[in-house]
Scaffold this motif. Structure first.
Motif, PDB file in Angstrom:
ATOM      1  N   LEU A  42     -13.815  -4.493   4.201  1.00 23.46           N
ATOM      2  CA  LEU A  42     -14.274  -5.617   3.370  1.00 23.46           C
ATOM      3  C   LEU A  42     -15.764  -5.440   3.127  1.00 23.46           C
ATOM      4  N   LEU A  92     -19.338 -12.078   1.623  1.00 24.13           N
ATOM      5  CA  LEU A  92     -18.215 -11.234   1.208  1.00 24.13           C
ATOM      6  C   LEU A  92     -18.243 -11.099  -0.320  1.00 24.13           C
ATOM      7  N   THR A 135     -16.426  -9.001  -3.943  1.00 23.74           N
ATOM      8  CA  THR A 135     -15.283  -8.223  -4.432  1.00 23.74           C
ATOM      9  C   THR A 135     -15.763  -6.797  -4.734  1.00 23.74           C
ATOM     10  N   VAL A 192     -14.698 -14.070  -3.967  1.00 24.38           N
ATOM     11  CA  VAL A 192     -15.139 -13.293  -2.806  1.00 24.38           C
ATOM     12  C   VAL A 192     -14.082 -12.273  -2.396  1.00 24.38           C
ATOM     13  N   ILE A 193     -12.876 -12.448  -2.902  1.00 25.65           N
ATOM     14  CA  ILE A 193     -11.810 -11.495  -2.560  1.00 25.65           C
ATOM     15  C   ILE A 193     -10.862 -11.354  -3.749  1.00 25.65           C
ATOM     16  N   ASN A 194     -10.436 -10.119  -3.946  1.00 22.84           N
ATOM     17  CA  ASN A 194      -9.452  -9.847  -4.998  1.00 22.84           C
ATOM     18  C   ASN A 194      -8.210  -9.273  -4.338  1.00 22.84           C
ATOM     19  N   ARG A 221      -5.208  -7.546  -5.001  1.00 20.71           N
ATOM     20  CA  ARG A 221      -4.659  -6.787  -6.126  1.00 20.71           C
ATOM     21  C   ARG A 221      -3.145  -6.914  -6.212  1.00 20.71           C
ATOM     22  N   GLU A 276      -3.867  -7.276   6.067  1.00 18.62           N
ATOM     23  CA  GLU A 276      -4.846  -7.301   7.156  1.00 18.62           C
ATOM     24  C   GLU A 276      -6.252  -7.684   6.644  1.00 18.62           C
ATOM     25  N   ARG A 277      -6.592  -7.223   5.446  1.00 10.48           N
ATOM     26  CA  ARG A 277      -7.923  -7.551   4.908  1.00 10.48           C
ATOM     27  C   ARG A 277      -8.033  -9.043   4.577  1.00 10.48           C
ATOM     28  N   ALA A 290      -8.702 -10.790   7.975  1.00 10.48           N
ATOM     29  CA  ALA A 290     -10.102 -10.502   8.332  1.00 10.48           C
ATOM     30  C   ALA A 290     -11.037 -11.336   7.460  1.00 10.48           C
ATOM     31  N   ALA A 291     -10.737 -11.413   6.170  1.00  8.59           N
ATOM     32  CA  ALA A 291     -11.575 -12.196   5.251  1.00  8.59           C
ATOM     33  C   ALA A 291     -11.550 -13.673   5.633  1.00  8.59           C
ATOM     34  N   THR A 314       0.511   3.770  15.206  1.00  4.12           N
ATOM     35  CA  THR A 314       0.534   2.621  14.289  1.00  4.12           C
ATOM     36  C   THR A 314      -0.641   2.681  13.320  1.00  4.12           C
ATOM     37  N   ILE A 315      -1.805   3.069  13.847  1.00  5.47           N
ATOM     38  CA  ILE A 315      -2.991   3.139  12.982  1.00  5.47           C
ATOM     39  C   ILE A 315      -2.823   4.255  11.949  1.00  5.47           C
ATOM     40  N   LYS A 324      -0.680   2.950   9.288  1.00  6.79           N
ATOM     41  CA  LYS A 324      -1.422   2.004   8.443  1.00  6.79           C
ATOM     42  C   LYS A 324      -2.268   2.767   7.413  1.00  6.79           C
ATOM     43  N   GLU A 325      -2.864   3.859   7.855  1.00  8.48           N
ATOM     44  CA  GLU A 325      -3.705   4.648   6.940  1.00  8.48           C
ATOM     45  C   GLU A 325      -2.860   5.245   5.807  1.00  8.48           C
ATOM     46  N   ASN A 337      -2.007   2.521   3.429  1.00 14.16           N
ATOM     47  CA  ASN A 337      -3.163   2.141   2.607  1.00 14.16           C
ATOM     48  C   ASN A 337      -3.409   3.142   1.483  1.00 14.16           C
ATOM     49  N   GLU A 373      -1.050   2.173  -1.113  1.00 12.56           N
ATOM     50  CA  GLU A 373      -1.493   0.922  -1.745  1.00 12.56           C
ATOM     51  C   GLU A 373      -2.592   1.182  -2.779  1.00 12.56           C
ATOM     52  N   GLU A 374      -3.476   2.128  -2.453  1.00 11.35           N
ATOM     53  CA  GLU A 374      -4.557   2.462  -3.384  1.00 11.35           C
ATOM     54  C   GLU A 374      -3.997   2.940  -4.719  1.00 11.35           C
TER      55      GLU A 374
END
Lengths: 64, 309
Positions: A35, A42, A44, B11-13, B15, B211-212, B215-216, B238-239, B242-243, B246, B249-250
């Motif tokens: 983030l 924070l 975007t 503050v967050i998108n 997607r 997860e983001r 965290a946000a 597990t990590i 996750k990678e 991700n 996802e990108e």
């Protein structure tokens, strides 16, 4: 002119003018796994980097 | 980028939802969505007593905060695993939880100190077993599951809630799918029902948040959480999963969400029905908790061995 990205104990220098998302990818990090925070706020990742910007990338992946 | 609901700066998108939100609307969205998931998956009601497993991390503290805001009767459970890792990992985790509680009234926390109660930190216990040496994650998981169920039963809680997010669930799903572990796939979901044998109902109200997003939520709510990873999680499978997810996802927004939701849909349509190998549980002859083994459960066998060594 450059901007800085910090991630844990690493620091990356990138050219300003690109988006934060592109800069994250350029640093071999995943935009899904961090983030971006500027001055404690924070933001975007479509924001364009300005000269001397310092972006803290907060890691979000956890677990084992 | 502007907030979808007002003109403020986003503050967050997100997607995968094509949804960008400002601070206030994002917090509101997380709280309202959690309430919707709790109802959709029939997790618990306002009359139930909920035990929230809190680790001091972003997910569990965010979950406790949201349940508190929604007015649920939610107590916390912290399991001190005795992990130091050179920076007092477990000690710092408890400090973060206490700090969280100090700004919210009427919260109750149960603490189970593993080294004091069972005789050793989990990483030391892992050394005593053949499959745990050097990597205490499976021993840690076994220990946490046992303690969560014991505390919930003894305290008369209706349900145990954990802060597992969608990335956690998708990573486990990927791991289980790669090895076609049908038994695990059959049991994976937002709710693990209670059993008559003594397993308390377990739920994951955050299972549809990335997860983001959790965290946000913590960052924007001023929740100070343990940012450092458990020292033993470094290099965990597990990590790695996750990678990989991700990366997908990108390239394809919503890939993780689709992977998980279509799995739940397939399960609902009965894809694993034929393979449902529900096993009979019997009480452990030492601790009384349900187990598939005859005699002592895996937890009692492990910790007896640790104390013998």
């Amino acid at each position: 002119m450059t901007a800085k990205l910090t991630f844990r104990d690493k620091e990356f220098t990138v050219k300003h003018g690109m988006t934060i998302r592109d800069a994250i990818i350029k640093c071999d990090l995943s935009p899904e796994a961090v983030l971006p925070v500027i001055n404690g706020e924070l933001v975007t990742d479509d924001r364009y980097l300005k000269p001397d910007d310092v972006i803290k990338l907060v890691p979000v992946i956890s677990g084992g | 980028m502007k907030c979808r609901k007002c003109d403020a700066k986003a503050v967050i998108n997100m997607r995968q939802h094509r949804l960008a939100l400002c601070r206030d609307h994002f917090i509101e969205w997380i709280v309202e969505s959690t309430a919707r998931f709790i109802e959709k998956y029939d997790m618990f009601t306002l009359d139930d007593r909920v035990l929230v497993a809190v680790s001091g991390g972003k997910d569990s503290l965010a979950l406790w905060d949201v349940l508190y805001k929604l007015g649920y009767h939610a107590d916390g459970l912290y399991i001190n695993l005795g992990i130091d890792g050179g920076f007092g990992y477990s000690k710092t985790s408890l400090q973060k939880i206490e700090q969280f509680m100090s700004t919210r009234s009427d919260l109750h926390l149960e603490v189970v100190d593993v080294p004091a109660v069972y005789g050793a930190p989990v990483n030391v216990a892992a050394e005593a077993t053949s499959h745990g040496a050097g990597k205490p994650c499976s021993i840690c998981g076994l220990t946490k599951r046992h303690i969560m169920n014991r505390v919930a039963r003894e305290g008369g809680y209706d349900v145990v809630a954990t802060g597992h997010n969608l990335d956690d669930e998708a990573a486990v799903l990927l791991g289980n799918t790669l090895r076609w572990q049908i038994g695990y796939l059959t049991r994976q979901g937002p709710v693990l029902p209670a059993s008559e044998d003594g397993l308390v109902r377990k739920v994951k109200p955050f299972c549809r948040f990335y997860e983001r997003e959790t965290a946000a939520y913590s960052l924007l709510s001023g929740i100070d959480y343990v940012e450092d990873e458990c020292p033993y999680a470094v290099g965990a499978r597990t990590i790695y999963h996750k990678e990989i997810l991700n990366q997908m996802e990108e390239h394809s927004r919503g890939a993780k969400l689709q992977f998980y939701l279509t799995f739940l849909q397939a399960k609902e349509q009965g894809i694993f029905q034929a393979a449902d190998d529900s096993v009979e549980l019997t009480p452990c002859s030492k601790c009384g908790q349900p187990t598939t083994a005859a005699g002592y459960c895996a937890f009692c066998r492990l910790w007896d061995k640790v104390r013998e060594d």
